[in-house]
Motif scaffolding. Structure first.
Motif, PDB file in Angstrom:
ATOM      1  N   VAL A  32      13.225   7.109 -28.599  1.00  0.00           N
ATOM      2  CA  VAL A  32      12.916   5.715 -28.937  1.00  0.00           C
ATOM      3  C   VAL A  32      11.883   5.156 -27.969  1.00  0.00           C
ATOM      4  O   VAL A  32      10.995   4.393 -28.367  1.00  0.00           O
ATOM      5  CB  VAL A  32      14.203   4.858 -28.926  1.00  0.00           C
ATOM      6  CG1 VAL A  32      13.865   3.375 -29.045  1.00  0.00           C
ATOM      7  CG2 VAL A  32      15.115   5.268 -30.070  1.00  0.00           C
ATOM      8  N   LEU A  33      11.979   5.519 -26.690  1.00  0.00           N
ATOM      9  CA  LEU A  33      10.986   5.079 -25.706  1.00  0.00           C
ATOM     10  C   LEU A  33       9.603   5.598 -26.078  1.00  0.00           C
ATOM     11  O   LEU A  33       8.610   4.857 -26.000  1.00  0.00           O
ATOM     12  CB  LEU A  33      11.379   5.574 -24.312  1.00  0.00           C
ATOM     13  CG  LEU A  33      10.413   5.215 -23.170  1.00  0.00           C
ATOM     14  CD1 LEU A  33      10.274   3.707 -23.016  1.00  0.00           C
ATOM     15  CD2 LEU A  33      10.881   5.854 -21.868  1.00  0.00           C
ATOM     16  N   LEU A  34       9.526   6.850 -26.495  1.00  0.00           N
ATOM     17  CA  LEU A  34       8.257   7.428 -26.927  1.00  0.00           C
ATOM     18  C   LEU A  34       7.707   6.672 -28.132  1.00  0.00           C
ATOM     19  O   LEU A  34       6.510   6.359 -28.200  1.00  0.00           O
ATOM     20  CB  LEU A  34       8.460   8.906 -27.263  1.00  0.00           C
ATOM     21  CG  LEU A  34       7.206   9.738 -27.571  1.00  0.00           C
ATOM     22  CD1 LEU A  34       6.260   9.750 -26.377  1.00  0.00           C
ATOM     23  CD2 LEU A  34       7.608  11.167 -27.947  1.00  0.00           C
ATOM     24  N   ALA A  35       8.594   6.361 -29.071  1.00  0.00           N
ATOM     25  CA  ALA A  35       8.176   5.582 -30.245  1.00  0.00           C
ATOM     26  C   ALA A  35       7.708   4.190 -29.836  1.00  0.00           C
ATOM     27  O   ALA A  35       6.693   3.689 -30.340  1.00  0.00           O
ATOM     28  CB  ALA A  35       9.331   5.473 -31.237  1.00  0.00           C
ATOM     29  N   ALA A  36       8.431   3.558 -28.909  1.00  0.00           N
ATOM     30  CA  ALA A  36       8.077   2.207 -28.460  1.00  0.00           C
ATOM     31  C   ALA A  36       6.694   2.177 -27.819  1.00  0.00           C
ATOM     32  O   ALA A  36       5.916   1.244 -28.035  1.00  0.00           O
ATOM     33  CB  ALA A  36       9.125   1.691 -27.479  1.00  0.00           C
ATOM     34  N   LEU A  37       6.378   3.206 -27.036  1.00  0.00           N
ATOM     35  CA  LEU A  37       5.060   3.261 -26.398  1.00  0.00           C
ATOM     36  C   LEU A  37       3.960   3.377 -27.450  1.00  0.00           C
ATOM     37  O   LEU A  37       2.910   2.727 -27.352  1.00  0.00           O
ATOM     38  CB  LEU A  37       5.004   4.444 -25.422  1.00  0.00           C
ATOM     39  CG  LEU A  37       5.915   4.328 -24.190  1.00  0.00           C
ATOM     40  CD1 LEU A  37       5.886   5.613 -23.380  1.00  0.00           C
ATOM     41  CD2 LEU A  37       5.498   3.143 -23.325  1.00  0.00           C
ATOM     42  N   GLY A  38       4.200   4.217 -28.460  1.00  0.00           N
ATOM     43  CA  GLY A  38       3.218   4.350 -29.534  1.00  0.00           C
ATOM     44  C   GLY A  38       3.057   3.066 -30.323  1.00  0.00           C
ATOM     45  O   GLY A  38       1.944   2.663 -30.659  1.00  0.00           O
TER      46      GLY A  38
END
Length: 242
Positions: free
Chosen positions: A116-122
């Protein structure tokens, strides 16, 4: 007993989510509260001093952004993971098995958080141009389910969610908006008396109590709805592929 692996239109998604939620209301409320209460107390109550400060009806950007970020990165994914396991127990013809769902949900949290953190950064990068941010938010909406139900980690979870939404982006967007508008209306109604009390007494703690209650009520319902939508999209994708 409810069948998970089948297509559902908007009405069926809302109806089935509501039936499951109401049938096991106190269990899902408790599951939501066990995540929401400590999170809100730590972040908003202690961190933003809402347990002791005066009420501010126009919070600063940071005061609004920090709880929203914690909700997106921690609260919502964790409640979703817990509710996925609870929903599987219900679908098998039993009760939500709260303790088992909690344990498995927390065990799944680390890979979910990083995905989710990776998605949030994107999404944050895409949000600079607005439309790409919205596109990515919908495309990666099912990252928690991809981690729990498919065992996908990191970027693989993002790709799994993207494949699921591919070809159904506009429909998915509409269904996401639908449940979020419904949840917002419920949250406003539940929080209104506490907001009025906060205004009257000039104490932020009343607004915090209302926020905690509204979130504990609405978050599990949203998790059930999004998981049924995940199964809906998966079944439609399988049918399309023959």
């Amino acid at each position: 007993m409810i069948e998970l692996e089948r297509p559902r239109d908007a009405g069926a998604l809302l109806r089935d989510s509501f039936v499951i939620y109401i049938r096991h209301f106190w269990t899902f409320l408790a599951l939501g509260a066990l995540v929401v209460v400590p999170s809100e107390l730590i972040v908003s109550g202690v961190g933003l001093e809402q347990l002791s400060s005066d009420y501010d009806s126009t919070p600063s950007f940071a005061e609004a952004a920090i709880p929203a970020a914690v909700s997106y990165l921690v609260v919502a994914p964790l409640i979703t993971a817990i509710c996925v396991y609870a929903l599987q127990s219900v679908a098998a013809g039993g009760s939500p098995r709260a303790r088992e769902a909690l344990v498995k949900g927390f065990e799944s949290f680390t890979p979910i958080f990083f995905a989710v953190l990776l998605a949030a950064l994107g999404i944050l990068v895409g949000a600079v141009l607005i439309l790409p941010g919205v596109y990515l938010f919908v495309r990666w909406y099912f990252v928690p389910q991809a981690v729990v139900l498919e065992g996908a980690h990191g970027a693989d979870a993002l790709r799994a969610s993207g494949r699921l939404v591919e070809g159904s982006w506009w429909r998915t967007l509409g269904l996401i908006v639908l449940v979020n508008v419904a949840a917002l209306l419920v949250a406003v109604v539940l929080g209104a008396p506490f907001t009025a009390a906060a205004n009257g007494d000039d104490r932020a703690i009343w607004a915090l109590i209302g926020q905690i209650g509204a979130s504990a009520v609405t978050q599990p319902f949203g998790a059930l709805y999004s998981t049924l939508l995940y199964f809906d999209l998966r079944q439609r994708k399988r049918a399309a592929l023959g």
